[in-house]
Scaffold this active site. Sequence first.
Site, mmCIF file in Angstrom:
data_model
loop_
_atom_site.group_PDB
_atom_site.id
_atom_site.type_symbol
_atom_site.label_atom_id
_atom_site.label_comp_id
_atom_site.label_asym_id
_atom_site.label_seq_id
_atom_site.Cartn_x
_atom_site.Cartn_y
_atom_site.Cartn_z
ATOM 1 N N TYR A 120 51.418 47.104 28.051
ATOM 2 C CA TYR A 120 51.871 48.332 28.271
ATOM 3 C C TYR A 120 53.000 48.523 27.176
ATOM 4 C CZ TYR A 120 49.475 48.673 32.728
ATOM 5 O OH TYR A 120 48.337 48.857 33.531
ATOM 6 N N LYS A 125 42.980 35.658 31.372
ATOM 7 C CA LYS A 125 41.587 35.883 30.985
ATOM 8 C C LYS A 125 41.732 35.003 29.738
ATOM 9 C CE LYS A 125 38.403 38.508 31.679
ATOM 10 N NZ LYS A 125 37.059 38.092 32.180
ATOM 11 N N ASP A 158 39.189 38.245 36.600
ATOM 12 C CA ASP A 158 38.099 39.019 37.417
ATOM 13 C C ASP A 158 37.687 38.301 38.464
ATOM 14 O OD1 ASP A 158 37.207 36.926 35.566
ATOM 15 O OD2 ASP A 158 35.417 38.006 34.867
ATOM 16 N N ASP A 178 49.010 44.791 37.671
ATOM 17 C CA ASP A 178 48.941 46.325 38.315
ATOM 18 C C ASP A 178 47.963 46.571 39.047
ATOM 19 O OD1 ASP A 178 49.513 48.983 38.426
ATOM 20 O OD2 ASP A 178 49.424 49.523 36.233
ATOM 21 N N ASP A 214 47.684 46.368 43.475
ATOM 22 C CA ASP A 214 47.377 47.646 44.397
ATOM 23 C C ASP A 214 46.077 47.304 45.117
ATOM 24 O OD1 ASP A 214 49.085 49.237 43.376
ATOM 25 O OD2 ASP A 214 47.887 50.815 42.469
#
Length: 368
Positions: free
Chosen positions: A142, A192, A225, A249, A253
């Site tokens: 970001y 990852k 993942d 992020d 959630d």
Amino acid sequence: MSNPSILILPGDGIGPEVMAQVTRIIDWFGDKRDLKFDVETDLVGGAAYDKHGVPLSDETMARAMEVDAVLLGAVGGPKYDNLDFSVKPERGLLRLRKEMDLFSNLRPAQCFDALADFSSLKKDIVSGLDIMIVRELTSGVYFGEPRGIHKEGNERVGVNTQRYTESEIARVARSAFELARKRSNKVCSMEKANVMESGILWRDVVQEIHDAEYPDVELSHMYADNGAMQLVRAPKQFDVIVTDNLFGDVLSDCAAMLTGSLGMLPSASLGLPNAEGRPKALYEPVHGSAPDITGQGKANPIACILSFAMALRYSFDEGEEATRLEKAVEKVLADGVRTADLMGPDGGTPVSTTEMGDVILAALDASL
Ligand code: NAD
């Protein structure tokens, strides 16, 4: 010795309504547990814009840097939707996070047994769930450069850069290990590393910090993942999860929704510890200012109250008192007390924001 200091920023919409209940609880700890705080209240978001023309004044920012913890309600609302981007209410919150350098975002996912039916997952998978996601908040994709949209030949190309320095990874890893020591002593780091160099570095640095400073904490690594799959398959296998800004992020959630209503979710954002070991800290509910129910006494104050419980544990080292408060919340939920957002299909009569505060205070009294 002066009392620990708290800056309360109720903000907009239901922010002041839920924060009023937190103030009563802070007073209760002062009266009944001799745990006194020096509390001051100030403006943030639209409320600050209305008075000062900016969503956070320099004076308020300076106080936020000085106090031991900041408690924030919520910012924003339709009245401010058309303001210039630079003075939108959310900019006040972003300024606090940036200038306090709050790099470690803590999002607990805790399922109270009484609310297990609210989860989209089967009851036995979520009941008793208590995990903490630690998300790196100030770096990663970001913020990385280069970024932007440019033209290559006949088409546009969008670019963002995932970038982490060793020190950025190390400090959030430390924050996760410290937390784990106050919980069940287990950290799972997610990245990852199979396809991203920044993931390889992330894994290496987390392992190095562990081996050098936190060998007593159990550490595992998982591809993000797979982490997402495991979170919905068997979330109780985790204690603390540490991950980068982007994966955090999404995963936080996802984990939060394992537990049901937005009105129940607290959060903390922590920076570097000072000389006494106390981190810069901002505590806030995950929900926004809920303009659709503002002023109606319908807001659930529990997310904000549990955010204060996090402050007790992580800023003031009062873990037992934090547990006392969490248990009081658990007790009223087990007794069937519900604000409107927690009403099931069978109906019943919801309590108001203030009545929820009343019963939690009564449960605190009963805990003595
Ligand atoms: P929201 O979280 O305010 O509301 C979403 C829904 O959940 C609404 O139906 C609301 O009534 C309900 N809800 C939220 N908190 C509740 C509570 N404590 N008790 C009962 N019900 C609750 O999100 P939104 O509607 O997308 O945004 C409204 C405003 O809040 C916008 O201006 C947005 O920018 C702002 N916002 C601020 C923050 C923050 O301050 N950190 C976070 C998200 C949104």
